[in-house]
Design a protein around this motif. Structure first.
Motif, PDB file in Angstrom:
ATOM      1  N   THR A  29      -7.307   8.690  -7.383  1.00 16.70           N
ATOM      2  CA  THR A  29      -6.624   7.422  -8.457  1.00 16.70           C
ATOM      3  C   THR A  29      -5.531   7.154  -6.715  1.00 16.70           C
ATOM      4  O   THR A  29      -4.796   7.435  -6.164  1.00 16.70           O
ATOM      5  N   GLY A  30      -5.775   6.064  -7.338  1.00 20.56           N
ATOM      6  CA  GLY A  30      -4.393   5.096  -6.065  1.00 20.56           C
ATOM      7  C   GLY A  30      -3.214   4.846  -7.070  1.00 20.56           C
ATOM      8  O   GLY A  30      -3.218   4.243  -8.374  1.00 20.56           O
ATOM      9  N   GLN A  31      -2.032   3.758  -6.251  1.00 22.24           N
ATOM     10  CA  GLN A  31      -0.887   4.002  -6.787  1.00 22.24           C
ATOM     11  C   GLN A  31      -1.212   2.674  -7.283  1.00 22.24           C
ATOM     12  O   GLN A  31      -2.172   1.893  -7.177  1.00 22.24           O
ATOM     13  N   GLY A  32      -0.760   1.015  -8.752  1.00 19.55           N
ATOM     14  CA  GLY A  32      -0.360   0.614  -8.634  1.00 19.55           C
ATOM     15  C   GLY A  32       0.128  -0.169  -7.355  1.00 19.55           C
ATOM     16  O   GLY A  32       0.007  -0.212  -6.774  1.00 19.55           O
ATOM     17  N   TYR A  33      -0.902  -1.784  -7.805  1.00 21.75           N
ATOM     18  CA  TYR A  33      -1.035  -2.589  -6.229  1.00 21.75           C
ATOM     19  C   TYR A  33      -0.674  -4.110  -7.107  1.00 21.75           C
ATOM     20  O   TYR A  33      -1.155  -4.669  -8.187  1.00 21.75           O
ATOM     21  N   ALA A  34       0.077  -5.124  -6.943  1.00 25.39           N
ATOM     22  CA  ALA A  34       0.198  -6.625  -8.192  1.00 25.39           C
ATOM     23  C   ALA A  34      -0.988  -7.193  -7.341  1.00 25.39           C
ATOM     24  O   ALA A  34      -0.684  -8.058  -8.352  1.00 25.39           O
ATOM     25  N   SER A  35      -2.029  -6.840  -6.398  1.00 22.65           N
ATOM     26  CA  SER A  35      -2.917  -8.052  -6.426  1.00 22.65           C
ATOM     27  C   SER A  35      -4.649  -6.577  -5.997  1.00 22.65           C
ATOM     28  O   SER A  35      -4.066  -5.822  -5.488  1.00 22.65           O
ATOM     29  N   LYS A  36      -5.257  -7.576  -6.770  1.00 20.61           N
ATOM     30  CA  LYS A  36      -6.652  -7.012  -6.161  1.00 20.61           C
ATOM     31  C   LYS A  36      -7.288  -7.078  -5.040  1.00 20.61           C
ATOM     32  O   LYS A  36      -7.261  -5.952  -4.180  1.00 20.61           O
ATOM     33  N   GLU A  37      -6.684  -7.610  -4.003  1.00 17.14           N
ATOM     34  CA  GLU A  37      -6.396  -7.600  -2.377  1.00 17.14           C
ATOM     35  C   GLU A  37      -5.354  -6.474  -2.077  1.00 17.14           C
ATOM     36  O   GLU A  37      -6.480  -6.230  -0.746  1.00 17.14           O
ATOM     37  N   ALA A  38      -4.112  -6.226  -2.743  1.00 18.82           N
ATOM     38  CA  ALA A  38      -3.952  -5.127  -1.825  1.00 18.82           C
ATOM     39  C   ALA A  38      -4.935  -3.829  -2.842  1.00 18.82           C
ATOM     40  O   ALA A  38      -4.559  -2.869  -1.534  1.00 18.82           O
ATOM     41  N   ALA A  39      -4.950  -4.048  -3.336  1.00 23.34           N
ATOM     42  CA  ALA A  39      -5.985  -2.781  -4.078  1.00 23.34           C
ATOM     43  C   ALA A  39      -6.582  -2.503  -3.437  1.00 23.34           C
ATOM     44  O   ALA A  39      -6.987  -1.211  -2.577  1.00 23.34           O
ATOM     45  N   HIS A  40      -7.700  -3.708  -2.565  1.00 21.63           N
ATOM     46  CA  HIS A  40      -8.659  -2.945  -1.504  1.00 21.63           C
ATOM     47  C   HIS A  40      -7.897  -2.781   0.103  1.00 21.63           C
ATOM     48  O   HIS A  40      -8.693  -2.202   0.249  1.00 21.63           O
ATOM     49  N   LYS A  41      -7.658  -3.451  -0.347  1.00 18.78           N
ATOM     50  CA  LYS A  41      -6.480  -3.077   1.254  1.00 18.78           C
ATOM     51  C   LYS A  41      -5.776  -1.539   1.194  1.00 18.78           C
ATOM     52  O   LYS A  41      -6.059  -0.372   2.216  1.00 18.78           O
ATOM     53  N   GLY A  42      -5.968  -0.980  -0.011  1.00 17.56           N
ATOM     54  CA  GLY A  42      -5.507   0.202  -0.133  1.00 17.56           C
ATOM     55  C   GLY A  42      -6.658   1.179   0.030  1.00 17.56           C
ATOM     56  O   GLY A  42      -7.072   2.086   0.752  1.00 17.56           O
ATOM     57  N   VAL A  43      -7.822   0.397  -0.879  1.00 18.42           N
ATOM     58  CA  VAL A  43      -9.042   1.529  -0.470  1.00 18.42           C
ATOM     59  C   VAL A  43      -9.419   1.746   0.915  1.00 18.42           C
ATOM     60  O   VAL A  43      -9.660   3.071   1.761  1.00 18.42           O
ATOM     61  N   ASP A  44      -9.625   0.509   1.281  1.00 16.19           N
ATOM     62  CA  ASP A  44      -9.466   0.157   2.821  1.00 16.19           C
ATOM     63  C   ASP A  44      -8.805   2.025   3.887  1.00 16.19           C
ATOM     64  O   ASP A  44      -9.390   2.449   4.601  1.00 16.19           O
ATOM     65  N   ALA A  45      -7.389   1.665   3.162  1.00 11.43           N
ATOM     66  CA  ALA A  45      -6.446   2.321   4.143  1.00 11.43           C
ATOM     67  C   ALA A  45      -6.937   4.285   4.056  1.00 11.43           C
ATOM     68  O   ALA A  45      -6.473   5.108   4.707  1.00 11.43           O
ATOM     69  N   VAL A  46      -7.562   4.327   2.798  1.00  9.40           N
ATOM     70  CA  VAL A  46      -7.205   5.841   2.444  1.00  9.40           C
ATOM     71  C   VAL A  46      -8.640   6.231   3.320  1.00  9.40           C
ATOM     72  O   VAL A  46      -9.026   7.426   4.201  1.00  9.40           O
ATOM     73  N   ARG A  47      -9.820   5.001   3.640  1.00  7.66           N
ATOM     74  CA  ARG A  47     -11.047   5.487   4.496  1.00  7.66           C
ATOM     75  C   ARG A  47     -10.682   5.436   4.868  1.00  7.66           C
ATOM     76  O   ARG A  47     -11.382   6.616   6.052  1.00  7.66           O
ATOM     77  N   ARG A  48     -10.149   5.386   6.443  1.00  5.55           N
ATOM     78  CA  ARG A  48      -9.095   5.081   7.396  1.00  5.55           C
ATOM     79  C   ARG A  48      -9.300   6.289   8.000  1.00  5.55           C
ATOM     80  O   ARG A  48      -8.851   7.039   8.496  1.00  5.55           O
ATOM     81  N   ALA A  50      -9.409   9.382   5.649  1.00  2.00           N
ATOM     82  CA  ALA A  50     -10.380  10.185   5.390  1.00  2.00           C
ATOM     83  C   ALA A  50     -10.300  11.039   6.276  1.00  2.00           C
ATOM     84  O   ALA A  50     -10.963  11.894   6.193  1.00  2.00           O
ATOM     85  N   ALA A  51     -11.144   9.919   7.246  1.00  3.31           N
ATOM     86  CA  ALA A  51     -12.093   9.838   8.689  1.00  3.31           C
ATOM     87  C   ALA A  51     -12.198  11.034   9.541  1.00  3.31           C
ATOM     88  O   ALA A  51     -13.373  11.651   9.378  1.00  3.31           O
ATOM     89  N   ASP A  52     -10.875  11.213   9.030  1.00  2.00           N
ATOM     90  CA  ASP A  52     -10.482  12.311  10.406  1.00  2.00           C
ATOM     91  C   ASP A  52      -9.274  13.265   9.747  1.00  2.00           C
ATOM     92  O   ASP A  52      -9.136  14.253  10.396  1.00  2.00           O
ATOM     93  N   ALA A  53      -9.315  13.151   8.720  1.00  2.00           N
ATOM     94  CA  ALA A  53      -7.912  14.436   7.817  1.00  2.00           C
ATOM     95  C   ALA A  53      -8.535  15.185   7.898  1.00  2.00           C
ATOM     96  O   ALA A  53      -9.669  16.070   7.550  1.00  2.00           O
TER      97      ALA A  53
END
Length: 62
Positions: A29-48, A50-53
């Motif tokens: 699960t992710g943290q709380g974000y002020a906007s839907k767009e920011a939450a989508h950016k959080g998803v993108d950050a996790v994807r990036r 996790a790819a090489d983690a």
């Protein structure tokens, strides 16, 4: 069935994401974000990230 990210608005009005496995179990699960767009950016950050983690076992503090 593959996993999926779900973006949703919580009871407090913050946007969050959760990662569900193919069987529907929530695995992250992710943290709380002020906007839907920011939450989508959080998803993108996790994807990036996790790819090489790597996996590191951490010893509990005494």
């Amino acid at each position: 069935m593959s996993g999926k990210f779900e973006v949703y608005e919580d009871a407090g009005g913050k946007y969050r994401f959760r990662l569900k496995a193919g069987n529907g179990e929530i695995v992250a699960t992710g943290q709380g974000y002020a906007s839907k767009e920011a939450a989508h950016k959080g998803v993108d950050a996790v994807r990036r990230a996790a790819a090489d983690a790597s996996v590191v076992d951490v010893k509990a503090a005494a």
